[in-house]
Enzyme design. Structure first.
Site, PDB file in Angstrom:
ATOM      1  N   CYS A 107      -0.870  12.621  -0.664  1.00 14.82           N
ATOM      2  CA  CYS A 107      -1.918  11.611  -0.491  1.00 14.82           C
ATOM      3  C   CYS A 107      -2.374  11.477   0.955  1.00 14.82           C
ATOM      4  O   CYS A 107      -3.050  10.514   1.317  1.00 14.82           O
ATOM      5  CB  CYS A 107      -1.426  10.258  -0.996  1.00 14.82           C
ATOM      6  SG  CYS A 107      -1.021  10.278  -2.752  1.00 14.82           S
ATOM      7  N   CYS A 126       1.324   4.274  -9.119  1.00 18.63           N
ATOM      8  CA  CYS A 126       2.313   5.087  -8.405  1.00 18.63           C
ATOM      9  C   CYS A 126       2.766   4.366  -7.142  1.00 18.63           C
ATOM     10  O   CYS A 126       3.968   4.278  -6.858  1.00 18.63           O
ATOM     11  CB  CYS A 126       1.707   6.455  -8.078  1.00 18.63           C
ATOM     12  SG  CYS A 126       2.871   7.606  -7.326  1.00 18.63           S
ATOM     13  N   CYS A 127       1.809   3.808  -6.361  1.00 24.26           N
ATOM     14  CA  CYS A 127       2.172   3.070  -5.140  1.00 24.26           C
ATOM     15  C   CYS A 127       3.032   1.861  -5.477  1.00 24.26           C
ATOM     16  O   CYS A 127       3.957   1.525  -4.734  1.00 24.26           O
ATOM     17  CB  CYS A 127       0.925   2.616  -4.387  1.00 24.26           C
ATOM     18  SG  CYS A 127       0.116   3.906  -3.420  1.00 24.26           S
ATOM     19  N   CYS A 180      -1.901   0.635   0.005  1.00 24.42           N
ATOM     20  CA  CYS A 180      -0.950   0.899  -1.071  1.00 24.42           C
ATOM     21  C   CYS A 180      -0.558  -0.382  -1.786  1.00 24.42           C
ATOM     22  O   CYS A 180       0.077  -0.348  -2.820  1.00 24.42           O
ATOM     23  CB  CYS A 180       0.289   1.586  -0.534  1.00 24.42           C
ATOM     24  SG  CYS A 180       1.161   0.591   0.677  1.00 24.42           S
ATOM     25  N   CYS A 231       2.566   9.563   1.943  1.00 22.92           N
ATOM     26  CA  CYS A 231       3.150  10.580   1.072  1.00 22.92           C
ATOM     27  C   CYS A 231       2.395  11.904   1.238  1.00 22.92           C
ATOM     28  O   CYS A 231       1.176  11.913   1.474  1.00 22.92           O
ATOM     29  CB  CYS A 231       3.069  10.121  -0.380  1.00 22.92           C
ATOM     30  SG  CYS A 231       4.117   8.711  -0.738  1.00 22.92           S
TER      31      CYS A 231
HETATM   32 FE1  SF4 Z   1       2.291   7.720  -5.049  1.00 25.73          FE
HETATM   33 FE2  SF4 Z   1       0.520   8.705  -3.302  1.00 25.73          FE
HETATM   34 FE3  SF4 Z   1       1.113   6.061  -3.334  1.00 25.73          FE
HETATM   35 FE4  SF4 Z   1       2.883   7.888  -2.449  1.00 25.73          FE
HETATM   36  S1  SF4 Z   1       0.882   7.345  -1.524  1.00 25.73           S
HETATM   37  S2  SF4 Z   1       3.322   6.186  -3.752  1.00 25.73           S
HETATM   38  S3  SF4 Z   1       2.512   9.615  -3.898  1.00 25.73           S
HETATM   39  S4  SF4 Z   1       0.068   7.283  -4.934  1.00 25.73           S
END
Ligand code: SF4
Length: 257
Positions: free
Chosen positions: A219, A132-133, A244, A216
């Site tokens: 998170c 996701c990151c 990240c 985010c």
């Molecule tokens: Fe995805 Fe969380 Fe990374 Fe944001 S911080 S990009 S929601 S995993």
């Protein structure tokens, strides 16, 4: 200690810039001196990468703006940011009359990821969190940096072990060899806060609610008094780098790619 440059970048950098990086010549310089050097050598192919979720980036935004009002700042809108971060982008636009550049992830990549794993995949495993990151943060920044010669970050050496050897000016090999400038690498959190208070720099309002750094929304959480500043990020992960991937070399495994 000398830091030889990759051959690909040696050809593109001026002799002065290459020497400064190889010999760490700006290590004793102040943050303002480093930013002045960066703007002279790279503007407008230079931008500050700020999360709008930490005082470090906002202090740098203020410093850069004072040196060059047309200096560029970029933020990644992952699609999952808290409202307070969007509010801060607007406050910066008003206060500095600055056109904040906003990056977005590739819509097809996000669509495929969410269809495959659901919108909250990051809670399921470190691998899915890094996926996701990567899609929402690392890839958009990498695409953006491919158009620049240099970028500025608010990394500080005392933030965590991964950042302890951060140099003030270095080559970012994970992002195509762009020059990465970390003017406050040797600053403490207290020094950053003293700067932002002295100059009345706008900050993310979540800091006042116990969030030392804001990422985010799903998170990030508030930390308890005395807890590590990074404890509120990806708090469900027992292991892992709490990064990240934006600031980790690929070979260190932090970006998961
Ligand atoms: Fe995805 Fe969380 Fe990374 Fe944001 S911080 S990009 S929601 S995993």
């Amino acid at each position: 200690m000398a830091h030889p440059l990759p051959a690909s970048r040696e050809k593109e950098l001026s002799a002065e810039v290459a020497r400064v990086i190889e010999r760490d010549e700006l290590e004793p310089a102040s943050a303002e001196e480093i930013l002045t050097w960066a703007i002279k050598n790279f503007h407008p192919r230079l931008a500050l990468s700020a999360s709008f979720g930490a005082p470090d980036g906002m202090a740098l935004l203020h410093m850069m703006h004072a040196i060059e009002p047309a200096s560029r700042v970029v933020v990644i809108d992952t699609g999952r940011l808290p409202q307070q971060t969007y509010d801060l982008i607007d406050r910066v636009r008003d206060r500095f009359d600055k056109k904040v550049e906003v990056l977005f992830p590739d819509a097809a990549d996000v669509g495929e990821m969410v269809r495959e794993h659901g919108p909250n995949l990051f809670y399921e495993s470190i691998e899915k969190r890094r996926q996701c990151c990567r899609i929402r943060k690392v890839d958009p920044l990498r695409r953006y940096l491919s158009e620049l010669d240099a970028y500025v970050t608010g990394l500080r050496r005392d933030q965590n072990a991964n950042r302890s050897s951060t140099r003030k000016v270095e080559i970012d090999r994970a992002n195509g060899g762009v020059v990465k400038i970390n003017p406050i690498a040797d600053w403490s959190h207290e020094r950053v806060m003293a700067y932002v208070h002295e100059h009345d720099v706008p900050l993310n309002r979540l800091h006042a609610q116990g969030y030392p750094s804001v990422g985010c929304a799903p998170c990030t959480r508030a930390v308890k008094p005395g807890e590590d500043a990074r404890a509120g990020r990806w708090w469900w992960e027992e292991d892992g780098t709490k990064e990240c991937g934006l600031h980790l070399q690929i070979e260190e495994g932090g970006s998961g790619i």
